[in-house]
Scaffold this active site. Structure first.
Site, short mmCIF file in Angstrom:
data_model
loop_
_atom_site.label_atom_id
_atom_site.label_comp_id
_atom_site.label_asym_id
_atom_site.label_seq_id
_atom_site.Cartn_x
_atom_site.Cartn_y
_atom_site.Cartn_z
N CYS A 244 0.84 -1.20 0.00
CA CYS A 244 0.00 0.00 0.00
C CYS A 244 0.88 1.25 0.00
CB CYS A 244 -0.96 -0.07 1.21
SG CYS A 244 -2.41 1.00 1.11
N THR A 245 0.49 2.29 0.71
CA THR A 245 1.27 3.53 0.70
C THR A 245 2.58 3.44 1.50
OG1 THR A 245 -0.12 4.32 2.50
CG2 THR A 245 -0.71 5.04 0.29
#
Lengths: 271, 271
Positions: free
Chosen positions: B148-149
């Site tokens: 993800c981020t």
């Protein structure tokens, strides 16, 4: 001009209107729990989601559904529930702190949820205080639910007798001992009992339950936000498609666990 | 006669020979961490897996891969790493305690892993102590990874410049700011950089990395043990298949986050 503040303001308002929970989670953050040793003041929500935790539970069984439930909106609150607030260590070594004690749980929760595990799950089953709590809350909950071998705890509390249910594929034969109808599906919904298969089924389970609670459109938007577009690197996720050697190996490894289940059930019967 | 002790004994030995880690996890439990406030004595393993945690990280980004890594065998140890051992609360309200501090991490970890989040991830990026730790460990790790981020933290530490990488679909445009080549795949492997897409991609990511470390047979057996046979209730997991309204809504919701990323990068540049 996507970064103009007026555009953002409109988007934010519209987002809140459409999916309050998702929007508040994304924009404002949804971590309302403060890290503190003192007992915090509890703000109850209209919809209390009680997720049992216990020593050596499987953290992925819990965190998949917990992520989904936390996005249901401000009218829902997820609780990690145990006898006390003493830190618990999962079966993969993750130290997690319960956020609510049994005695703090309010009547009529919207969801009662039980994650699975192996020896820790059997210890929870054998603990009368746990069974009593699960049976009590299960008798009042809108949805009585589990993932993986969490269904064995529901079974020990008498909550799946006469219901279709599922569990980890290696423990499927155990369900009939609780009077349940073992059902080989990823997620099994029978009236208000919703059970998921092994470990990773918790994500499918969570989205299924979110659709029951908030509708398909909401659940689909959550699925997109979680980017749940699974691409397993192998075709090995169930015993029908996995290699015979993998199935044989895990079946052999699970055999002592199945023996322990029988011994646990005998001790419970003698309690 | 599947429950005879001789049969079990043979199965257990064979299981240990074939997949030491899986067997020890299933039969013996793999939760080696004791719940205690005192600093425990650290037993280092040949393969140290350092998983960064930080306030308001996304717990599902972490726990998917952590489950897989914990099954790699006794020669691997997963650590939840932060500046200190003070409890951290995830963005969905899960209180988790770090198990190792930055200063306790040994050189040359086998895996450096960063989970994602939203505002918490930006705060971690902006923290020079975090960037220095990530850059230092990343320069020595066998695999430099994220889900993800989390890739934005790798980017802020200069670790994906010139590499193909991925992140949550809503943040894909950010990767080029770090000199990375944004690559729209579930899991991206470029030399020793392994990055996963949004949130739930952590399971695909973890199994991909386990195959790199221990071979396909081992990873396939893990996949079967985790019953990773996903059946998403909807076709809504990526913006190509989801409804236009869901894509529009989440894109609008993410807009302030993208603005915050730019502001964070400006402040980092001015540090």
């Amino acid at each position: 001009m996507p970064h103009q503040s007026e555009t953002r303001s409109i988007s934010r308002r519209r987002a809140l209107q459409l999916t309050g929970g998702l929007a508040s989670a994304w924009i404002l953050g949804c971590g309302a729990t403060k890290p503190a040793d003192e007992v915090p003041e509890i703000q109850y929500a209209n919809h209390e989601i009680l997720m049992l935790v216990y020593p050596r539970f499987t953290s992925l069984d819990l965190i998949g559904p917990q992520h989904v439930f936390a996005l249901l909106g401000p009218e829902y609150k997820t609780r990690l529930v145990w006898k006390d607030r003493t830190e618990i260590v999962s079966d993969t070594g993750v130290p997690i702190r319960p956020t609510m004690t049994f005695s703090e749980c309010r009547a009529k929760p919207t969801i009662l949820f039980i994650p699975g595990g192996t020896d820790g799950t059997l210890a929870a089953m054998e603990d009368k205080q746990v069974r009593d709590f699960v049976a009590d809350m299960g008798s009042q909950a809108t949805y009585v639910t589990s993932v993986c071998t969490g269904s064995l705890v529901l079974g020990a509390a008498g909550l799946i007798r006469g219901y279709k249910a599922t569990t980890h594929w290696l423990a499927m034969s155990v369900l009939e001992k609780f009077g349940a109808e073992a059902t080989n599906q990823r997620v099994v919904v029978d009236r208000n009992r919703v059970t998921g298969a092994g470990v990773t089924a918790g994500i499918d389970f969570g989205l299924t339950l979110s659709a029951l609670l908030k509708g398909d459109d909401y659940a689909q938007t959550m699925q997109l936000m979680m980017e749940y577009d699974p691409r397993p690197p192998f075709a090995s996720g169930n015993p029908q498609v996995a290699s015979a050697e993998a199935v044989e190996l895990l079946t052999a490894m699970a055999d002592p666990f199945l023996v322990d289940i029988d011994a646990t059930l005998e001790r419970i019967a003698a309690q």
